[in-house]
Enzyme design. Structure first.
Site: not given
Length: 168
Positions: A122, A141
């Site tokens: 991330d 995401d």
């Protein structure tokens, strides 16, 4: 040459996976873990963190067997079913198809990371000072969230059309 519906769906899924994996490759190669770079002041930050869980690190504390079931096996089964569903259901509108393709592509990209690296990379973080704040997230995401938004929009449009048809 006209693209078939199935080719279009697979292409959208592949594009989502490719965009996510390319962005993660760049972050892994050029951003030092936990280092932060301000992209738009302290409002939009680039960093590099590994998430061994799911959304907001949920499940990162599970034992390895449960983690394999809930973060690998179950998502693979669900993504496989959704792929079958959108390819076989010819009544879906273009918003639903695009939305499902984004969800599938983002899901596959994150499952791929879990299989290959044991975690998901991330790297984006947004903090608008108490108004809006996110956890650290990635392109997959964003694909999933865009897909959910498109499915909601598609459902809204479909139900609106059904109501208009019922009132005629």
């Amino acid at each position: 040459m006209k693209l078939t519906r199935t080719t279009y769906i697979i292409g959208l899924i592949a594009l989502n996976i490719a965009l996510d994996q390319i962005s993660k490759f760049i972050v892994r190669a050029y951003v030092t873990p936990y280092e932060t770079t301000e992209l738009l002041g302290d409002k939009f930050i680039l960093t590099n963190v590994e998430n061994s869980g799911a959304f907001l690190s949920l499940g990162s504390d599970l034992n390895p067997t449960l983690k394999s079931i809930f973060l690998l096996l179950l998502p693979i089964v669900v993504l496989g079913y959704i792929t079958y569903y959108i390819i076989s259901n010819k009544t879906l509108d273009r918003f639903a198809i695009f939305g499902f393709a984004c969800i599938i592509g983002g899901g596959i990209a994150n499952v791929y990371d879990r299989i290959l690296y044991g975690s998901v990379t991330d790297f984006f973080h947004i903090d608008l000072g108490g108004i809006f704040k996110t956890g650290v997230f990635n392109v997959a995401d964003m694909s999933v969230m865009l897909g959910m938004g498109l499915l909601l929009y598609s459902n809204f449009i479909t139900s609106k059309k059904a109501k208009q048809t019922a009132h005629k």
